[in-house]
Design an enzyme around this catalytic site. Sequence first.
Site, mmCIF file in Angstrom:
data_model
loop_
_atom_site.group_PDB
_atom_site.id
_atom_site.type_symbol
_atom_site.label_atom_id
_atom_site.label_comp_id
_atom_site.label_asym_id
_atom_site.label_seq_id
_atom_site.Cartn_x
_atom_site.Cartn_y
_atom_site.Cartn_z
ATOM 1 N N GLU A 101 14.589 -14.902 -0.224
ATOM 2 C CA GLU A 101 15.069 -16.273 0.757
ATOM 3 C C GLU A 101 14.059 -17.106 0.421
ATOM 4 O O GLU A 101 14.352 -18.365 0.907
ATOM 5 C CB GLU A 101 15.224 -15.609 2.038
ATOM 6 C CG GLU A 101 16.054 -14.884 2.535
ATOM 7 C CD GLU A 101 15.952 -14.035 3.888
ATOM 8 O OE1 GLU A 101 15.230 -14.861 4.653
ATOM 9 O OE2 GLU A 101 16.641 -13.127 4.098
ATOM 10 N N ASP B 292 0.925 -1.324 -0.081
ATOM 11 C CA ASP B 292 -0.063 -0.198 -0.030
ATOM 12 C C ASP B 292 0.739 1.392 0.170
ATOM 13 O O ASP B 292 1.691 1.288 0.867
ATOM 14 C CB ASP B 292 -0.842 -0.114 1.228
ATOM 15 C CG ASP B 292 -2.025 0.969 1.312
ATOM 16 O OD1 ASP B 292 -2.819 0.982 0.365
ATOM 17 O OD2 ASP B 292 -1.989 2.037 1.957
HETATM 18 C C1 NOJ Z 1 -4.621 2.695 -1.005
HETATM 19 C C2 NOJ Z 1 -5.735 1.866 -0.835
HETATM 20 O O1 NOJ Z 1 -5.994 1.068 -1.889
HETATM 21 C C3 NOJ Z 1 -6.802 2.643 -0.198
HETATM 22 O O2 NOJ Z 1 -8.110 2.050 -0.068
HETATM 23 C C4 NOJ Z 1 -6.264 3.303 1.088
HETATM 24 O O3 NOJ Z 1 -7.444 4.238 1.653
HETATM 25 C C5 NOJ Z 1 -5.064 4.084 1.099
HETATM 26 N N1 NOJ Z 1 -4.138 3.459 -0.015
HETATM 27 C C6 NOJ Z 1 -4.528 4.458 2.175
HETATM 28 O O4 NOJ Z 1 -3.954 3.196 2.753
#
Ligand code: NOJ
Length: 491
Positions: A224, A187
Amino acid sequence: MEWWRNAAIYQVYPRSFADGNGDGIGDLTGLRTRLPHIANLGVDAIWLCPWYPSPWKDGGYDVSDYRDIDPLFGTLAEAEKLIGEAHDLGLRVIIDIVPNHCSDQHPWFRNDLRGRFHFRQSETPPNDWRSRFGGSAWTQLEPGAWYLHLYAAEQPDLNWDNPVVRQEFRDILRFWLDRGVDGFRIDVADGLVKDFTKPDADAPYSDQDSVHEIYRDWRRIADEYDDRVLVGEMWLPDPERFARYLRPDELHTAFNFDFLCCPWDATAFRQVIDATIAAHAPVDAPPTWVLSNHDVTRHVTRYGRENTGFSFADRQHGVPTDRAKGVRRARAAIMLAAALPGGLYVYQGEELGLWEVEDLPDELREDPVWHRSGFTDRGRDGCRVPIPWGDNEKTWLPQPSEWQALSVAAQTGESESMLSHYQRVLQHRKELTGDLTWLELGEDVLAFRRDEFTCVVNFSSRAISLPGTAFLTSTEVEGGQLPPDAAAWIN
Ligand code: NOJ
């Protein structure tokens, strides 16, 4: 060939996938029983959005414990079973990891370990950085003590200059790799490093050069183990900067959001496809093709509008859409995306032809974007409505009544259904090989070859003659004439 180079990956938003205990919320029991649905589609892997314990201030992207499962979904033991069962069906399992921020309920924040976050003493917000969900990126914990959050206030950003943070995430990666997950979707992969010395105008909270050290470190860990993969989520304007994350000792692949945002237009798609392939080639990484995910307006709705592109700045909520046209185009779009060389992502529900639910009652909205935008942006709940299985389920966000006709039960075995279409497309996709060569079939037509195979997509408003006999089409084709908003695969 390394499996991730041409994998089709099905995205599961667990809360809205399948409900095993009848509380209206998707869970691991439900997901486990529905794994055959995913395997029958013909994909290679699933990517699960966050399943960790969370106060759900941002759809689970506010993680309070990175080593457990939210009780809403089940237990760690069940998660391990799920991984095993998916593997038995030939599906790899990629999980979401959220390293940019955690929940304000994470023990680190609760125990006031301020060095692991970005705290500043100041009378006013320390700078003008904005939260991506609207408003200031700074909130006061107590008068004068501000912490940074690029997203909701309940999602404090972690301080990646602190070695403790780095070590913690190495351990978390190993924790899940040891439990058999095949990889991570990272993310906000570009956001971990912040440079507070640079001017605000440089956006020094995104794509800072030293973020790459982190992924070299993570890649050593992934390597790994056998066959594990790191997938980056980066929304970056520059394809060359983007590709730096995919150098051989960093991430394996990343989502192609330029393709997702592209309007329904032959020239625009051709440009995006060319730019994508050109940017990925020097780093020897496979491109990926994405039409939808849990953050954007579902593409059936987008493609039925006047303006068919996507942008967070204006998701065009409520702008009229021609749903039948959107569906026609969506049937063609998956044939385009699946025909291209590289990886493919399918977001749960697109195989059913679901549209964006735009008439949810405002009081049911959970996306923090809604309140942080001062109630101007209705946010992402409309693409997160649980998918219909056909058992008249009660769901945490209500389904439109028309969705019963689109349920998995209703579409299974119906040869014209979107579901059957996806199954055919994904099955045939496995046979495709070779690089892309464009063919010129006229204005507003995209056509390309890969070895013996040809894909034709008609973006124009007239029927066009196909250069051969199609074995798969997105709509009925008579006399070798491909109608507008349709695609054909030819061998
Ligand atoms: C991207 C994620 O896909 C989204 O759903 C989220 O709100 C933001 N990153 C923050 O984590």
